[in-house]
Design an enzyme around this catalytic site. Structure first.
Site, short mmCIF file in Angstrom:
data_model
loop_
_atom_site.label_atom_id
_atom_site.label_comp_id
_atom_site.label_asym_id
_atom_site.label_seq_id
_atom_site.Cartn_x
_atom_site.Cartn_y
_atom_site.Cartn_z
CE LYS A 178 -3.95 -2.15 -0.35
NZ LYS A 178 -3.55 -3.28 -0.52
C1 LIG Z 1 -9.75 -2.90 -2.05
C2 LIG Z 1 -9.21 -3.73 -1.04
N1 LIG Z 1 -9.86 -3.92 0.13
C3 LIG Z 1 -9.47 -4.35 1.18
C4 LIG Z 1 -8.31 -4.90 1.15
C5 LIG Z 1 -7.85 -5.36 2.36
O1 LIG Z 1 -6.80 -4.83 2.96
P1 LIG Z 1 -5.87 -5.58 4.25
O2 LIG Z 1 -4.72 -6.63 3.61
O3 LIG Z 1 -5.16 -4.34 5.03
O4 LIG Z 1 -6.87 -6.24 5.13
C6 LIG Z 1 -7.41 -4.88 0.04
C7 LIG Z 1 -6.22 -5.33 -0.15
O5 LIG Z 1 -5.38 -5.44 -0.95
C8 LIG Z 1 -8.00 -4.21 -1.11
O6 LIG Z 1 -7.35 -3.95 -2.19
#
Ligand SMILES: Cc1ncc(COP(=O)(O)O)c(C=O)c1O
Length: 399
Positions: A197
């Site tokens: 990210k």
């Molecule tokens: C659009 C979207 N939502 C949610 C997430 C989930 O993020 P996390 O890995 O921090 O839970 C991601 C992770 O890549 C994502 O791309």
């Protein structure tokens, strides 16, 4: 002009070393701040988490932020505090990461997808309006790639129907719409600090909330439903028992995560500037290639440029999307796909009976999307080799 042979067909790759799809930018400052946590003896949720929450809330212009261990945790807690339960429907879009919808399933609610707009891959407000029923409890718009959804339209529809909004801001740390940060439109915005990210601590997340009342509930829910977190329990002063007031979750952010994020946040503007420069270079070259279509960007927004997705115009190419990806990888360029339409993944097909044809815009994108490398650590040479590889692959596969 002769077209150089593709590496996948035995030619020499565009570059000798492999360019990873992503590499994090972490410096000595992060390492020293983590060392400070180790030396202090306090590793889990504590003063560094509180400081990060304060500074990230200030950055977003949000009333409050709660540090978590993932964006998924934020999306889930959002639904929990909005009272989403069995029998409810939650609306989102299929061009997303599975966890956006998985958390709806965790609540035993029903995932309702609406199609995306073909040119942005964002939630189409017209489709949203049509999908609302008496059971709709919440909407989770996804600010895909870092482009804000049409939040005024979505909030209007939500408000008219008494529906809550949990924004998926995993791609949208820097995203604004008419100067207002994504995450601050709905009831809750969930951010990701996962390794790829725009700022990272390896694994981590945060929820921004629009009221102190919501903040207090999230603070309890993120740590087993306890009334006192460990920092308060073990602090000096009178002994304090905790009480479990709700069966909460293990979703808290650790101070060693916050240690990294405090410095990542300080570098955010410099990272964003580099991302913009890379996007500018890609745009300049790739918009000249008719077989490629970068996504549309609207004018009243600030884009977070989390990823650079391109829609291949497959009717103009002699290859499939996956052949394109393999050819790029053979040129030593790391590639990714964001995303294959979630309604056609096995769980969602089996559980909800979704089928091909249900969401045509998402399905078309699902088969033609590729993401190019985009991160601040890329050199100018890296950018040029990505462009050269794309041009070479397209030239070889052009109809
Ligand atoms: C659009 C979207 N939502 C949610 C997430 C989930 O993020 P996390 O890995 O921090 O839970 C991601 C992770 O890549 C994502 O791309």
């Amino acid at each position: 002009m002769t077209i150089p042979k593709l590496a996948i067909d035995g030619g020499k790759p565009v570059r000798d070393d492999f360019l990873f799809f992503h590499k994090s930018s972490v410096g000595r400052e992060e390492v020293e701040e983590i060392a400070d946590s180790f030396e202090s003896g306090w590793l889990t949720t504590g003063p560094k988490t509180a400081e990060f929450e304060r500074r990230f809330a200030e950055y977003l212009g949000a009333p409050s932020v709660v540090g978590l261990n993932s964006c998924t945790a934020g999306l889930h807690l959002g639904l929990v505090v909005m009272g989403v339960e069995e029998g409810d429907e939650v609306i989102t879009t299929p061009i997303t990461f599975p966890s956006t919808a998985n958390v709806i399933e965790h609540q035993r609610a029903t995932t309702v997808f609406v199609d995306v707009e073909p040119e942005t891959l964002l939630m189409d407000p017209t489709g949203l309006e049509r999908a609302i029923t008496s059971k709709t409890r919440a909407i989770t718009p996804v600010h895909y790639a870092g482009h804000p959804c049409d939040m005024p339209a979505i909030m209007q529809i939500a408000g008219d129907n008494g529906i809550r909004v949990v924004e998926d801001c995993a791609h949208a740390i820097e995203s604004t719409l008419d100067g207002r940060h994504c995450g601050t439109f709905g009831d809750i915005g969930a951010f990701s600090f996962y390794a790829t990210k725009n700022i990272t601590c390896g694994e981590g997340g945060a929820a921004c909330v629009n009221s102190e009342e919501l903040r207090d509930r999230l603070i309890v829910l993120r740590l087993h439903g306890l009334t006192k977190d460990a920092w308060k329990r073990y602090d000096k002063g009178g002994f304090a028992h905790y009480e479990c007031v709700v069966p909460g979750f293990k979703y808290n952010m650790m101070d060693i995560q916050a240690a990294m994020l405090l410095h990542q946040l300080g570098k955010l503007n410099a990272f964003a500037e580099r991302r913009r420069a890379i996007v500018h270079k890609y745009d300049e070259s790739l918009t000249q290639i008719p077989e490629l279509r970068p996504l549309t960007r609207r004018s009243n927004i600030q884009h977070a440029h989390h990823i650079y997705p391109v829609l291949l115009q497959l009717d103009m190419l002699k290859c499939s999307r996956d052949q394109f990806l393999n050819a790029m990888q053979a040129e030593n360029i790391g590639m990714a796909v964001h995303f294959r339409a979630l309604h056609l993944h096995p769980y969602y097909v089996q559980k909800h009976g979704f089928k091909r044809g249900d969401f045509p815009n998402a399905e078309k994108a699902s088969e033609s999307l590729v993401s190019l490398p985009l991160y601040p650590a890329m050199s100018d040479h890296d950018i040029l080799t990505v462009i050269e590889a794309v041009e070479r692959v397209v030239a070889n596969y052009r109809r």
